[in-house]
Design an enzyme around this catalytic site. Structure first.
Site, short mmCIF file in Angstrom:
data_model
loop_
_atom_site.label_atom_id
_atom_site.label_comp_id
_atom_site.label_asym_id
_atom_site.label_seq_id
_atom_site.Cartn_x
_atom_site.Cartn_y
_atom_site.Cartn_z
N ASN A 208 -56.89 -19.37 -31.61
CA ASN A 208 -57.66 -18.31 -31.19
C ASN A 208 -56.80 -16.92 -30.98
OD1 ASN A 208 -59.77 -20.39 -30.42
ND2 ASN A 208 -60.78 -18.42 -30.76
N LYS A 209 -55.40 -17.20 -30.74
CA LYS A 209 -54.49 -16.22 -30.17
C LYS A 209 -54.13 -15.19 -31.02
CE LYS A 209 -54.58 -18.54 -26.50
NZ LYS A 209 -55.61 -19.67 -26.74
N ILE A 210 -53.38 -13.88 -30.64
CA ILE A 210 -53.37 -12.88 -31.52
C ILE A 210 -52.45 -13.17 -32.61
CG2 ILE A 210 -52.28 -10.43 -31.46
CD1 ILE A 210 -52.77 -10.23 -28.73
#
Length: 425
Positions: A208-210
């Site tokens: 889910n992270k950038i």
């Protein structure tokens, strides 16, 4: 009656403003392309799946990532680990957190921030957030006791904490600072990269992270002793490989990043600035398109300690009540706009302290173990102990800002937002 006021909401049978749902909010994950594939194939073809040895000679991808990540952040040292949680646990060991040590965490953060403190033998103490939805320096100071060892600013939902205030507070009280940058990789505060203010910074590469390698995490620090301790804890073999003084060696575990994860993370790191630029541009368009309605209706966006350092992964604004926020969110979803509130008492969400049941109830793996048995004072948690945080989170409407949103998507989103806010705000 304005043109918008005359449009029927989709939730009432009207046509949705947005033609299709939002794209998946996996910024780095959706950007995976030939570069990641090539790096992974290089590892597989060399049959060098383990960091330190294998058939033939090859550079370690994890070592390359550590060097590139430290350079990107302007840090002296970097450690590649298996997850963001592992990064926090290693960082806490790095700064010397142990049994009975209190670490102040914000009321709004993923439970890993607090559970990592527990895993290190420390005691999480929960502080309120303010209108930034980040750690409130004034409440942090109220929560400091003689047993407080560190504070953990969490740059939640991509925005920078007020690091000047928090660092001044920590220095005044002689506290360590461990930054949780899981959701704000690439963000900054007054031009300085997040994760480089405190004694140690911790990042996540979860999907889910950038940017992502599916799982994974990074630890950064300028303190050689913190780096050595975090390194020894994360990898027993690594401490020997680095030829640390045998007299300094401590027992560690195995949180080292596999070569395949590092192979994906290396090209992802080169995508970071572009992804953030794209999200910032789209967020500016959204806010500009909403400006007339939000101003007339008195709707406030989340405050920013430094707007220029925001990674722009989301837009958050506040309604007058939780009921109104839920009503607006439901109506926006009917318009094909992925909206939601940040707190509901009835929906378990480990991003909000009130739902951290294992911590609130001080549950331990054994009757004799657990940090609360080692506490130097009585520790009590209540689900209503941070009322300001629950009020703000309950009234907050959250929108993801995907770098994949087209100009047409933005225009339709603005139309739907304005239509809903005109009628329901």
């Amino acid at each position: 009656m304005t043109q918008l006021e005359g449009q029927k909401l989709a939730i009432h049978g009207g046509a949705p403003a947005k033609q299709s749902p939002d794209p998946p909010m996996y910024p780095g994950g959706m950007a995976i392309a030939e570069e990641e594939e090539a790096q992974v194939l290089e590892v597989l073809r060399a049959k060098r799946l383990f960091r330190y040895y294998g058939p033939g000679e090859a550079d370690s991808k994890a070592t390359q990532l550590e060097k590139a990540f430290a350079e990107k952040k302007g840090s002296q040292h970097s450690v590649a680990v298996t997850s963001g949680t592992a990064a926090l646990v290693c960082g806490l060991h790095g700064i010397g957190i142990g049994p009975g040590d209190e670490v102040i965490v914000p009321a709004y953060t993923w439970i890993a921030s607090a559970s990592a403190v527990v895993a290190a033998g420390g005691i999480p103490v929960v502080a309120e957030v303010d209108e930034t939805l980040l750690m409130d320096p004034e409440d942090v100071e109220r929560k400091i006791t003689p047993h407080t060892k560190a504070i953990m600013p969490v740059h939640m939902r991509g925005a920078p904490c007020p690091m000047d205030e928090l660092m001044a507070l920590a220095n005044r009280h002689g506290l360590k600072v461990i930054e949780d940058v899981a959701q704000a990789n690439g963000g900054s505060y007054k031009g300085q990269p997040l994760g480089t203010f405190g004694d140690v910074g911790c990042f996540s590469l979860q999907f889910n992270k950038i940017i992502t390698s599916g799982e994974g995490g990074m630890v950064v620090t300028d303190d050689e002793q913190v780096w050595k301790r975090a390194n020894m804890f994360h990898d027993v073999i690594g401490a020997l490989q680095l030829k640390f003084n045998v007299e300094e060696l401590l027992c560690g575990v195995n949180f080292r990043m596999p070569e395949l994860l590092a192979a994906v993370a290396l090209p992802q790191l080169t995508r970071l600035d572009g992804l953030i630029d794209d999200m910032r541009h789209r967020k500016q368009m959204l806010k500009a398109g909403m400006a007339d309605v939000t101003e007339r209706k008195g709707i406030n966006f989340r405050e920013m300690a430094d707007p220029d350092g925001d990674t722009a992964v989301c837009a958050i604004f506040f309604m007058e009540s939780p009921e109104q926020a839920e009503s607006v969110s439901e109506a926006l979803r009917a318009e094909n706009i992925g909206a939601g509130t940040l707190y509901s008492p009835d929906q378990i969400d480990y991003h909000v302290y009130a739902h951290w049941v294992p911590i609130i109830n001080q549950r331990t793996w054994t009757e004799a173990g657990g940090p609360w048995r080692w506490a130097q004072r009585e520790i009590e948690y209540r689900q209503d102990m941070c009322p300001r945080s629950l009020d703000l989170l309950g009234r907050a409407v959250h929108l993801n800002v995907s770098p994949l949103l087209s100009n047409e998507d933005i225009e339709e989103t603005v139309e739907g937002l304005n239509k809903v806010l005109e009628e329901l705000a």
